[in-house]
Motif scaffolding. Structure first.
Motif, PDB file in Angstrom:
ATOM      1  N   GLN A  53     -12.499   5.183  -4.216  1.00 39.81           N
ATOM      2  CA  GLN A  53     -11.567   4.050  -4.019  1.00 39.81           C
ATOM      3  C   GLN A  53     -10.121   4.550  -3.910  1.00 39.81           C
ATOM      4  N   ILE A  54      -9.907   5.354  -2.922  1.00 44.75           N
ATOM      5  CA  ILE A  54      -8.589   6.007  -2.827  1.00 44.75           C
ATOM      6  C   ILE A  54      -7.459   5.049  -2.452  1.00 44.75           C
ATOM      7  N   PHE A  55      -7.784   3.949  -1.801  1.00 37.92           N
ATOM      8  CA  PHE A  55      -6.713   3.019  -1.362  1.00 37.92           C
ATOM      9  C   PHE A  55      -6.545   1.838  -2.319  1.00 37.92           C
ATOM     10  N   LYS A  56      -7.120   2.009  -3.575  1.00 35.11           N
ATOM     11  CA  LYS A  56      -7.159   0.817  -4.435  1.00 35.11           C
ATOM     12  C   LYS A  56      -5.775   0.265  -4.783  1.00 35.11           C
ATOM     13  N   ASP A  57      -4.751   1.106  -4.730  1.00 42.86           N
ATOM     14  CA  ASP A  57      -3.405   0.602  -5.027  1.00 42.86           C
ATOM     15  C   ASP A  57      -2.575   0.386  -3.764  1.00 42.86           C
ATOM     16  N   CYS A  58      -3.259   0.327  -2.641  1.00 42.35           N
ATOM     17  CA  CYS A  58      -2.501   0.242  -1.383  1.00 42.35           C
ATOM     18  C   CYS A  58      -2.629  -1.125  -0.713  1.00 42.35           C
ATOM     19  N   ILE A  59      -1.514  -1.587  -0.266  1.00 43.57           N
ATOM     20  CA  ILE A  59      -1.502  -2.761   0.609  1.00 43.57           C
ATOM     21  C   ILE A  59      -0.907  -2.286   1.923  1.00 43.57           C
ATOM     22  N   ILE A  76     -11.683   1.113   7.157  1.00 41.57           N
ATOM     23  CA  ILE A  76     -11.583   2.317   6.320  1.00 41.57           C
ATOM     24  C   ILE A  76     -10.859   1.997   5.020  1.00 41.57           C
ATOM     25  N   ILE A  77      -9.770   1.265   5.172  1.00 38.24           N
ATOM     26  CA  ILE A  77      -8.941   0.969   3.994  1.00 38.24           C
ATOM     27  C   ILE A  77      -9.681   0.065   3.003  1.00 38.24           C
ATOM     28  N   SER A  78     -10.233  -1.013   3.527  1.00 39.33           N
ATOM     29  CA  SER A  78     -10.831  -1.983   2.601  1.00 39.33           C
ATOM     30  C   SER A  78     -12.116  -1.454   1.969  1.00 39.33           C
ATOM     31  N   SER A  79     -12.861  -0.631   2.711  1.00 40.63           N
ATOM     32  CA  SER A  79     -14.076  -0.093   2.108  1.00 40.63           C
ATOM     33  C   SER A  79     -13.741   0.859   0.965  1.00 40.63           C
ATOM     34  N   ARG A  80     -12.502   1.330   0.954  1.00 42.58           N
ATOM     35  CA  ARG A  80     -12.089   2.264  -0.114  1.00 42.58           C
ATOM     36  C   ARG A  80     -11.104   1.593  -1.089  1.00 42.58           C
ATOM     37  N   GLY A  81     -11.255   0.287  -1.217  1.00 46.82           N
ATOM     38  CA  GLY A  81     -10.536  -0.429  -2.274  1.00 46.82           C
ATOM     39  C   GLY A  81      -9.165  -0.967  -1.911  1.00 46.82           C
ATOM     40  N   GLY A  82      -8.726  -0.730  -0.710  1.00 45.78           N
ATOM     41  CA  GLY A  82      -7.380  -1.174  -0.343  1.00 45.78           C
ATOM     42  C   GLY A  82      -7.370  -2.516   0.364  1.00 45.78           C
ATOM     43  N   VAL A  83      -6.174  -2.987   0.642  1.00 47.94           N
ATOM     44  CA  VAL A  83      -6.003  -4.232   1.385  1.00 47.94           C
ATOM     45  C   VAL A  83      -5.244  -3.914   2.663  1.00 47.94           C
ATOM     46  N   SER A  84      -5.741  -4.432   3.738  1.00 51.59           N
ATOM     47  CA  SER A  84      -4.958  -4.266   4.969  1.00 51.59           C
ATOM     48  C   SER A  84      -4.583  -5.644   5.485  1.00 51.59           C
ATOM     49  N   ILE A  85      -3.368  -5.758   5.921  1.00 48.70           N
ATOM     50  CA  ILE A  85      -2.922  -7.048   6.451  1.00 48.70           C
ATOM     51  C   ILE A  85      -2.316  -6.847   7.832  1.00 48.70           C
ATOM     52  N   GLN A  86      -2.389  -7.886   8.602  1.00 52.95           N
ATOM     53  CA  GLN A  86      -1.865  -7.759   9.960  1.00 52.95           C
ATOM     54  C   GLN A  86      -0.636  -8.628  10.188  1.00 52.95           C
ATOM     55  N   SER A 124      -6.964  10.934   5.025  1.00 45.51           N
ATOM     56  CA  SER A 124      -7.121  10.695   3.592  1.00 45.51           C
ATOM     57  C   SER A 124      -8.564  10.324   3.272  1.00 45.51           C
ATOM     58  N   ALA A 125      -9.131   9.473   4.135  1.00 47.26           N
ATOM     59  CA  ALA A 125     -10.524   9.063   3.927  1.00 47.26           C
ATOM     60  C   ALA A 125     -11.439  10.285   3.971  1.00 47.26           C
ATOM     61  N   ALA A 126     -11.137  11.164   4.942  1.00 49.95           N
ATOM     62  CA  ALA A 126     -11.975  12.351   5.093  1.00 49.95           C
ATOM     63  C   ALA A 126     -11.831  13.283   3.893  1.00 49.95           C
ATOM     64  N   ALA A 127     -10.576  13.361   3.376  1.00 50.15           N
ATOM     65  CA  ALA A 127     -10.316  14.273   2.262  1.00 50.15           C
ATOM     66  C   ALA A 127     -10.776  13.683   0.938  1.00 50.15           C
ATOM     67  N   GLY A 128     -11.036  12.378   0.933  1.00 50.01           N
ATOM     68  CA  GLY A 128     -11.469  11.732  -0.303  1.00 50.01           C
ATOM     69  C   GLY A 128     -10.317  11.535  -1.272  1.00 50.01           C
ATOM     70  N   LYS A 129      -9.087  11.683  -0.833  1.00 50.25           N
ATOM     71  CA  LYS A 129      -7.928  11.424  -1.699  1.00 50.25           C
ATOM     72  C   LYS A 129      -6.738  11.064  -0.810  1.00 50.25           C
TER      73      LYS A 129
END
Length: 895
Positions: A53-59, A76-86, A124-129
């Motif tokens: 969940q690398i993007f958990k603190d990301c909007i 990519i972002i949401s599957s790893r805990g983040g939020v993406s907005i348009q 980042s997704a590929a690196a896991g961090k």
DNA sequence: TTAGTGTGGTAGC
DNA sequence: GATCGCTACCACACTAA
């Protein structure tokens, strides 16, 4: 500030959700909020707990075209805990903006955010961090952006469109965005800064700065605003670029271009040109926003450098431009192999190199034996170069070829005059004329300057930075008032602004000038420039303030009176300016505090003051705090007396040249009301000046009528003061003072006398009369006064009444008439006959003479006079008169 | 003449 | 969307006395 947490965000959004309501068709904002909260729900659904969940603190806000496309990135972002907005609504705290490239406008908007390329998400997704963003940032991070916490910049509250609506806010916003305001204030600040520096420097370097071997360098950034703004958009450096306030991307904008780069100039674009016209010349023109902070940083780098290289003098010309005396620097390098010119070349090159290294912006340098030559050399050097003009042959040639317009102090008006009247376009054309001919054409001073220019001479001494002489504020954009009330509101805010500026530099002023721009008769209602002033008539009016002040309310009272006196329809106003002059430093003022009317008691009547002798100067101010505690009627009385006494500006040089000092005295009532300690201090102060002066006046000097009008507790205080003093003074010839002149006639007596005689005799003349004539005049006055008292009227009332009926009064007469009326009938109430005459007079003033201000002020004055009066009849009369004014002017809110 | 006041011009991006 | 046409200082013209 901690970075926003996703949990906070969802909480906030859920809060909004809870209030979900059926959408109105056109409520776009609500629609967007719904849409966003919906997105968060979707994001939650998409979390894949098998992935880190690398993007958990990301909007993340995904902007525009990206690769991979926004949908995939969001995945990519949401599957790893983040939020993406348009969508950004200005309130959402995003942590990252994902974009491939940004328009200059967006770049500016997101200046303080982490803006990263889409690849950062993928990698980042590929690196896991989360990978460091440095390699993915699309904004230059070399500056201080990284130190700033992220969130989309808070959207500024939209400024009110026009000045009449929310004046405080309007003024604030206006000045925050006005380039000319920034330029001017920077200049003042720099001057102030260097004033002390130069003084210090000059005392150290007194010997090294001989004018005959002076070398002046004129240093200037190339297209300053544009160059500095471009630093954040290096990819635009090779494109035509300008700096402007406008956010429009097309169309015929009337926004000014503050600065443009040299590529844009090739299209014919110039500073000050309207964006619309510039776009016609160059459709590809790129617009950048102002970045005042960055300009200050670059400016500071320049000035810091200048100060550290050991120049002889510094005169700031502007935020990006400076004149320096580099004589010592140059002469120190001269030896058998290095000529003076060589040395100047070296200095110029070093300057250019250093400034470029520290600011990444180029400067040009012009060097010459005086300011004129340095300026001409600079003009030749631009852009990005330097020119040294030190040998007389090349100076002659360069100057001679110079177009007059490009010389300092010659602007469009002067050059047109020279071209039309003398057919002169260059300095060599002008050389054919004599001093007298030039003076006849352009005036004595300017003529002399031009005559010297022709001979390569320029007196400008950059070692002198004179003291600040005025503080002013002008606004001639966005001024659109619908009523007098709006104008008044604006003036209140505006006087606050000028007061703030005075306080900021620790000064007070005693003279006010109000400037009004009024739409010219032939100008259209709406100017070509959006909310601009258009073609206007300018009217200025000035007035003394009778004391040194920085108090907004006090300044307002005078400023507003001047505005009313101009009597311009509020709708026609297009610009307002306030200027305070006759300044003193607060420190000086502190020493002179308290008491103060010009109490220059002249000993010998025809004694001219010795020029330059300060020892008999007595401060010419009164403490506002004391003044403001007095009853309004007394305040007015005091002001009137000061006006009569012609306050002499004690801190001002003019006093030395003033051939005649107007004799006047401390107002007895004011002195009597001062706290005991203060009065003692004043006494001491005066005593140390070697003058005999009883600060507490003889009771006989106190205007009995005014005294009687004071509230009981104040009268009591005054009497206590007398008790505390030696009582013999009190009884000293009270009657005698009325019938004979012991020493000199005091100003208080004179005021009454003048009023009683109703004649236009000046104090100066009166005081020169033989004593016997003075005595006779005063006796006659007292006779007159007695007769008037017998009919229950103040001296002069009958005449004034006649004038009132015949419409031949000025504002002071009218106010005096009202004062007399109130005084005569305060207790018994107004007589209807007089009220009727006044009502008619007011109506006619407005209808026939178009003079609203005298009418309004008159009724306001009446109101002031009757504050605290228990007689209800008076209040009914005031209400009736107010109604008359309101009906006639159509303004409901005047009172 | 002189002082006071109002107006206009100039400089910077 | 627009748009932020300021400020300090000097010099001159005019007027009143």
């Amino acid at each position: 500030m901690a970075p926003p947490k996703i949990s906070d965000w969802t909480k906030a959004k859920n809060g909004t959700n809870a209030n979900k309501s059926p959408l109105k068709f056109d409520d776009f904002g609500i629609y967007m909020r719904h849409k966003q909260s919906k997105l968060v729900e979707i994001c939650k659904d998409k979390v894949d707990n098998a992935l880190p969940q690398i993007f958990k603190d990301c909007i993340c806000y995904i902007n525009g075209y990206t690769s991979p496309d926004p949908r995939e990135l969001a995945e990519i972002i949401s599957s790893r805990g983040g939020v993406s907005i348009q969508f950004l609504n200005g309130k959402t705290a995003v942590t990252h903006i994902i974009a491939t490239q940004l328009t200059p406008r967006k770049m500016e908007e997101f200046r303080k955010c982490k803006v990263v390329k889409p690849q950062w998400v993928v990698d980042s997704a590929a690196a896991g961090k989360l990978l460091p963003i440095f390699d993915y940032s699309i904004i230059d991070l070399a500056g201080n952006n990284m130190t700033l916490k992220l969130t989309k910049p808070v959207q500024m509250k939209q400024p009110p469109h026009k000045a009449g609506q929310d004046s405080d806010n309007f003024i604030l916003q206006f000045y925050a965005k006005s380039r000319l305001h920034h330029l001017s204030t920077w200049k003042s600040e720099l001057k102030h800064h260097f004033q002390s520096h130069v003084t210090e420097y000059m005392t150290q370097k007194a010997s090294s700065s001989q004018k005959d071997r002076q070398i002046i360098a004129h240093i200037d950034f190339d297209c300053f605003f544009a160059s500095v703004s471009l630093l954040k958009f290096p990819h635009l450096a090779q494109k035509p670029v300008c700096v402007t306030n406008s956010t429009s991307t097309t169309g015929n904008s009337s926004a000014d271009i503050a600065s443009c780069n040299y590529i844009a100039r090739e299209y014919g674009i110039t500073n000050g040109m309207w964006l619309g016209k510039a776009r016609q010349l160059c459709p590809d023109l790129q617009c950048l926003s102002y970045d005042f902070e960055a300009y200050e940083t670059a400016s500071k780098a320049l000035y810091d450098y200048i100060l550290n290289i050991g120049v002889d003098a510094v005169l700031p010309v502007s935020v990006d431009e400076v004149l320096v005396d580099i004589s010592s620097l140059c002469y120190a390098r001269v030896n058998g192999e290095v000529s003076l010119a060589d040395a100047a070349h070296q200095v110029a090159q070093e300057m250019r190199q250093h400034i470029f290294e520290s600011t990444r912006c180029t400067i040009s340098v012009g060097i010459g034996p005086n300011v004129l030559c340095a300026k001409v050399a600079l003009r030749r050097a631009k852009p990005d170069g330097y020119v040294v003009l030190l040998d007389s042959a090349s100076i002659d040639q360069e100057l001679g070829a110079c177009s007059l317009k490009s010389l300092p102090r010659i602007g469009p008006s002067l050059s047109a005059k020279l071209s039309q009247n003398l057919n002169a376009h260059t300095l060599s054309d002008l050389r054919a004329y004599t001093l007298e001919q030039l003076q006849k054409c352009v005036g004595s001073r300017t003529g002399e300057v031009l005559f010297k220019y022709c001979r390569n001479e320029d007196d400008t001494d950059i070692r002198i930075i004179p003291d600040r002489k005025s503080v002013s504020a002008d606004i001639s954009w966005g001024i659109r008032f619908n009523s007098l009330q709006e104008t008044e509101n604006f003036m209140r805010s505006f006087t606050k602004e000028i007061s703030r500026r005075l306080k900021e530099i620790n000064m007070k002023g005693s003279f006010l000038t109000v400037k009004l721009l009024i739409r010219a008769k032939d100008a259209p209602i709406e100017s070509a420039k959006h909310l601009g002033s258009g073609k206007c008539d300018s009217i200025t009016r000035s007035t003394p303030l009778y004391m040194y002040t920085d108090e907004p309310d006090y300044i307002f009272s005078y400023a507003w009176k001047e505005v009313l006196a101009v009597n311009a329809p509020p709708e026609e106003l297009r610009g307002i300016g306030l200027q305070i002059t006759k300044l003193v430093h607060q420190d000086y003022e502190d020493k002179q505090q308290r008491l103060n009317f010009a109490l220059l008691e002249e000993k010998g009547k025809n004694n001219k003051r010795k020029s330059g002798s300060d020892d008999c100067d007595i401060p010419s101010q009164i403490d506002l705090a004391v003044l403001s505690q007095l009853p309004p009627s007394l305040q007015e009385e005091i002001r009137k007396r000061i006006r009569l006494g012609k306050v002499v500006d004690a801190g001002h040089k003019e006093i030395e040249d003033s051939p005649i000092q107007v004799p006047s005295q401390i107002d007895p009532l004011v002195v009597a009301q001062l706290p005991h300690e203060i009065r003692k201090a004043i006494e001491k102060d005066i005593a140390t000046r070697g003058e005999k002066c009883d600060v507490l006046p003889r009771l006989s000097q106190v205007d009995q009528e005014v005294f009687d009008a004071l509230p009981e507790h104040i009268r009591q205080e005054i009497m206590n003061e007398y008790d505390r003093e030696e009582k013999e003074v009190e009884n000293e010839k009270e009657m005698a003072a009325d019938t004979e002149i012991n020493d000199e006639v005091t100003l208080s007596q004179w005021t009454i006398l003048k009023e009683g005689l109703g004649e236009n005799i000046s104090w100066e003349i009166f005081i020169t009369l033989p004593k016997s004539v003075q005595v006779q005049t005063i006796c006659e006055h007292h006779e007159l006064k007695k007769r008037h008292k017998a009919v229950g009227q103040k001296p002069g009332m009958r005449d004034t009444f006649a004038k009132l009926k015949g419409m031949r009064m000025n504002e002071d007469d009218f106010d005096n008439f009202l004062s007399g009326w109130v005084e005569a009938r305060k207790d018994i109430g107004p007589d209807y006959e007089t009220e009727k005459v006044i009502g008619k007079y007011i109506s006619d003033l407005i209808d026939i003479e178009g003079n609203r201000s005298t009418a309004i002020n008159g009724v306001k004055w009446l109101d002031i006079l009757l504050k605290g009066c228990g007689n209800q009849l008076w209040h009914t009369t005031i209400k009736r008169l107010q109604r008359t004014v309101i009906d006639k002017t159509g303004c409901e809110v005047i009172f």
